[in-house]
Design an enzyme around this catalytic site. Structure first.
Site, PDB file in Angstrom:
ATOM      1  N   ASP A   1       4.633  -9.379   9.428  1.00 21.71           N
ATOM      2  CA  ASP A   1       5.578  -9.870  10.425  1.00 21.71           C
ATOM      3  C   ASP A   1       5.227 -11.266  10.930  1.00 21.71           C
ATOM      4  OD1 ASP A   1       3.286  -8.502  11.705  1.00 21.71           O
ATOM      5  OD2 ASP A   1       4.252  -9.146  13.559  1.00 21.71           O
TER       6      ASP A   1
ATOM      7  N   ASP B   1      -0.133 -11.114   8.030  1.00 16.68           N
ATOM      8  CA  ASP B   1       0.487  -9.817   8.284  1.00 16.68           C
ATOM      9  C   ASP B   1       1.967  -9.925   7.967  1.00 16.68           C
ATOM     10  OD1 ASP B   1      -1.810  -8.554   9.006  1.00 16.68           O
ATOM     11  OD2 ASP B   1      -1.501  -8.739  11.170  1.00 16.68           O
TER      12      ASP B   1
ATOM     13  N   ASP C   1     -11.340  -7.446   9.941  1.00 17.94           N
ATOM     14  CA  ASP C   1     -11.279  -8.894  10.075  1.00 17.94           C
ATOM     15  C   ASP C   1     -12.531  -9.459  10.745  1.00 17.94           C
ATOM     16  OD1 ASP C   1     -10.620  -7.634  12.438  1.00 17.94           O
ATOM     17  OD2 ASP C   1      -8.564  -8.365  12.480  1.00 17.94           O
TER      18      ASP C   1
ATOM     19  N   ASP D   1       0.820  -1.214   0.000  1.00 13.39           N
ATOM     20  CA  ASP D   1       0.000   0.000   0.000  1.00 13.39           C
ATOM     21  C   ASP D   1       0.853   1.263   0.000  1.00 13.39           C
ATOM     22  OD1 ASP D   1      -2.679   0.082  -0.370  1.00 13.39           O
ATOM     23  OD2 ASP D   1      -3.217   0.281   1.728  1.00 13.39           O
TER      24      ASP D   1
END
Length: 865
Positions: free
Chosen positions: A359, A357, A454, A310
């Site tokens: 990480d 995600d 979510d 993004d």
């Protein structure tokens, strides 16, 4: 002299060794030092004398050692706990008795009762009368069986209603709560789920009776101030009671869903698009996740990996091209993470979409252990796995409890999600999950109306009739928030988003959800409204002490007979149900830390649900030195000041107030002290501990070897690793100079991999290696040999100390006291200097008090984290 040398060899300082050797010599004259108990004491003196183990010698040490020795003589000697004993709670439960006689007497009464309660389910199961009753019920047919159980339920409800609403005098209430408390204390030793259900029923009965009593007998209608403040407290208690009941429903029966095997024919396996959304994170955070994703055990022609950028950064585009993964960017950032995912869906073609995600590093078996349910159930839309963290969150890091106590998220991912799965109400958590593409298309993609896309996406899937599943196996791991400020910002976003959903797409209303799905979603959303009730509890006793307002208009003794049983039963049930995932009373610490900060966003979202922006959680930061985050701590300091003033007024009221209010003053004072310690715990968390590692080290035990430039090979054990280096313990000591070029040998799936590196440090058998010069392919192989191992995170919680409610209660109180010490430690000099002599004198006096020994697990894992 021999004893002195022995203690010196064990690491004791000279003065301490003298004290211990003299003490041992005297004990040899007067006591039987050849007994196993004394031999154990000599071998493990550091655990039995913790106040002498890690300090410089001082003149007071002989007295400290004598006091501790006398204290140990009053205790039952216990050996250091082994790993298997930790799970059963042995070796760490030290009987704090005043003597062996009292201990033996208590055990003679307790052990037969405990043994009976543990055998009772088997005895009942073998009962002939019970078997005959069961046969008669089954013989009556399905209608007769339903009638029987409905009759039993109605009778139980009538009895419970009578127990809740019947007015008791003082002595009847005492007998009632003692009887139910004894039943709960005995049932906690019974194995199986039925005793758990019975304990929940007892807890609900006591809690409902308490709330009934509060509504019918404790409001002072003759005083407007008393009535208003009393109603505020009563509404806060009603909220807590409602959340407690819903939590029982949500977690009473975890499903423990098994893994479904995939077909042997790989042509039947679905195609998967694995997406990794990123916005402003550093490439070093994203790189490891992408490299691990490339190693997933899945057919190459059925797996595509994409970076969803993004931020539209050239460095990410170049990295994606270099490593051979897809790259999708955009420039408007509309819809935040959900918009990023929806934009990517337009270019994806796979049957399933796996979301991580940036990480969260997946293990190689992630897809093989999750995709089976999509083939089994054509209506399966979501399979969620836990969010596991290999770094310490702010609570664990600042309090030093990493891997010793469950962290804040383990209750949700270890128990609540598993309980949701029973009711087909698993939440999508934004990462470490697989979704069916057809289901996403059916609901129009990921939800963008709220900042918690979510959970809202999962709600829409369930409304549309799709199913969900939860696999309680940690199949990915990531970085926890690295500071309390970042942690608070993340929780604010979650709280705002859940309240937005509650307002805009209320699960209690509308079509498509079952009753229990509605309750599971409602409980999750109501949980984030805890800020205001928690602040009410932290200030409620001040109403009487400062304003002389009776928020609970009842005698103090009656208040204790209703409040304490309610707290006792709730604590016992939570310890039994939630103990492995959250220790008793720690939930209050977590709520107290967040209460002030989530109160305003949730109240704003209730009245204006469209306000609020998506806030990315920053991770991977560092803290150069110990410090107190004064900005975060400010509201806690204000609350503490108000409670200290209230305590001063309590002293004044006790000496100069009416004598008939002594009981109320004492109860209010105890409440204020407890609140002060909870606030102190929040201040302890706000004291940020130094963190200078950019790359988190993960403790592990893996076979490895080190090869030198001359060809010599030294086998050993890999005991930790990070993205940039590793630590290996060789079988024999080897002195290696810094910057020595070496090769680290690791094994994966029967193959040996070699990684060039250089020595950063070498201490006896331990060698620290830097792996900063790996090629791209070598770095991919290294990530898949370490972070992405299939069994990487299994057994991560085995080192948790078992929950003991009483011990946990005192741990929280001690943490509160430590919080105020940290405030003074980091305060300006004009505050710190006058206070330090008083604190120093207090600590010096407390150092002479005996301490409970610290048993150390014999199989504890070596870690340099």
């Amino acid at each position: 002299m021999n004893r002195y040398r022995a203690y010196r060899q064990r690491g004791a300082r000279p003065f301490t060794a003298v004290v211990l050797s003299v003490g041992a010599s005297l004990a040899w004259v007067f006591l039987r030092l050849d007994s196993p108990q004394w031999q154990r004491l000599l071998r493990n003196w550091r655990q039995y004398y913790p106040q002498l183990a890690h300090k410089r010698p001082s003149l007071g040490d002989p007295l400290r050692g004598l006091v501790q020795t006398l204290w140990l003589l009053l205790l039952r000697p216990a050996r250091p706990a082994r790993g298997a004993d930790l799970k059963r709670g042995k070796g760490i439960r030290w009987g704090q008795r005043l003597g062996r006689g009292l201990y033996t007497t208590v055990q003679r009464v307790r052990l037969p009762l405990v043994g009976l309660m543990r055998r009772l389910p088997r005895l009942i199961g073998r009962s002939d009368a019970l078997a005959q009753t069961q046969r008669r019920i089954k013989a009556s047919g399905s209608t007769g069986e339903r009638v029987f159980y409905w009759t039993l339920a109605v009778v139980g409800m009538v009895i419970a209603l009578l127990c809740i609403t019947s007015p008791f005098n003082l002595y009847a209430q005492l007998v009632f709560v003692v009887t139910l408390g004894a039943m709960a204390l005995l049932m906690r030793y019974m194995p199986g789920r039925f005793p758990t259900l019975m304990m929940i029923i007892l807890s609900i009965t006591i809690s409902c009776r308490y709330l009934w009593w509060r509504y019918t007998s404790t409001l002072h209608w003759e005083s407007n101030l008393d009535l208003i403040l009393g109603m505020i407290l009563l509404l806060a208690e009603t909220y807590s009671w409602l959340v407690l009941i819903l939590s029982f429903i949500q977690s009473v029966w975890p499903l423990r869903r098994p893994v479904l095997a995939l077909p042997e024919d790989r042509r039947l396996w679905p195609s998967v698009d694995l997406v990794i959304p990123t916005y402003n994170e550093d490439l070093s955070v994203v790189r490891t996740t992408v490299m691990a994703a490339l190693g997933l055990d899945w057919p190459r022609d059925k797996l595509k990996v994409f970076i969803l950028d993004d931020g539209a950064r050239a460095s990410f585009r170049a990295f994606a091209k270099e490593i051979g993964v897809g790259y999708i960017d955009r420039h408007d950032n509309r819809g935040a993470k959900a918009g990023n995912l929806n934009h990517a869906l337009e270019q994806l073609t796979g049957d399933l979409v796996a979301v991580f995600d940036c990480d969260h590093i997946p293990v190689r078996a992630f897809l093989q252990l999750t995709v089976g349910w999509f083939l089994q159930d054509p209506k399966m839309a979501l399979v969620q796995t836990p969010h596991h963290f290999f770094s310490a969150d702010p609570f664990e890091h600042n309090l030093g409890s990493f891997r010793r106590k469950p962290n804040e998220g383990e209750l949700f991912y270890g128990l609540i999600q598993d309980g949701n799965d029973l009711w087909n109400a698993t939440f999508f958590c934004g990462s470490c999950a697989v979704l069916r593409r057809a289901a996403l298309d059916d609901i129009g993609g990921f939800a963008t109306q709220t900042v918690t896309e979510d959970a809202h996406t999962a709600l829409r899937l369930h409304r549309a009739g799709w199913n969900s599943a939860y696999m309680r196996i940690p199949l990915a791991a990531g970085l926890a928030t690295d500071s309390l400020a970042a942690h608070v910002r993340q929780r604010i976003r979650w709280a705002r988003g859940m309240v937005q959903i509650f307002r805009m797409d209320n699960p209690l209303l509308g079509k498509g959800l079952s009753l229990f799905q509605r309750l599971c979603y409602a409980n999750a959303m109501l949980h984030f409204l805890s800020g205001l009730p928690r602040l009410v509890f932290l200030t409620a006793p001040l109403a009487f002490l400062l304003l002389h307002a009776y928020v609970i208009y009842a005698p103090a003794v009656l208040l204790l007979l209703y409040v304490l049983p309610h707290m006792l039963h709730a604590s016992l049930v939570n310890s039994r149900v939630q103990g492995p995932y959250r220790q008793t009373f720690w939930g209050e610490v977590y709520e107290s830390v967040l209460a002030w900060y989530i109160m305003r966003p949730t109240l704003v979202a209730l009245f204006s649900p469209k306000r609020g922006n998506f806030d990315v959680t920053v991770k991977g930061g560092m803290n150069e030195s110990d410090r107190l985050d004064w900005r975060i701590a400010r509201p806690y300091l204000v609350l503490a000041a108000f409670n200290v003033v209230g305590l001063a007024f309590a002293v004044w009221r006790f000496f100069y107030g009416p004598s008939n209010e002594y009981g109320t003053v004492i109860v209010s004072s105890l409440w204020v002290i407890y609140n002060l310690l909870l606030i102190g715990a929040a201040l302890a968390v706000a004291a940020e501990v130094r963190q200078v590692r950019r790359f988190q080290r993960v403790p592990v035990k893996l076979p490895a070897a080190l090869r030198l430039a001359d060809g010599h090979l030294y086998p050993g054990l890999l005991y930790d690793y990070s993205d940039s280096g590793a630590g290996i313990e060789l079988e024999s000591a080897r002195a290696l100079a810094p910057d020595t070029q070496v090769q680290l040998l690791l094994e994966r799936a029967g193959r040996e991999f070699v990684f060039p590196g250089r020595v950063m440090r070498s201490v006896e058998r331990q060698v620290g290696i830097s792996l900063a010069e790996l090629t791209v392919q070598q770095r991919i192989d290294y990530v898949q040999c370490t972070f992405a191992r299939a069994d990487n995170w299994l057994g991560w919680s085995d080192s948790h100390v078992p929950d003991r409610p009483l011990r946990s209660f005192f741990d929280v109180l001690a943490l509160g006291a430590m919080g105020y010490y940290r405030v003074i430690e980091y305060a300006p000099a004009w505050v710190r200097l006058p206070a330090m002599p008083i604190i120093g004198a207090t600590r010096w006096l407390l150092s002479f008090f005996p301490r409970m020994p610290r048993p150390i697990p014999s199989d504890s894992m070596k870690s340099t984290t």
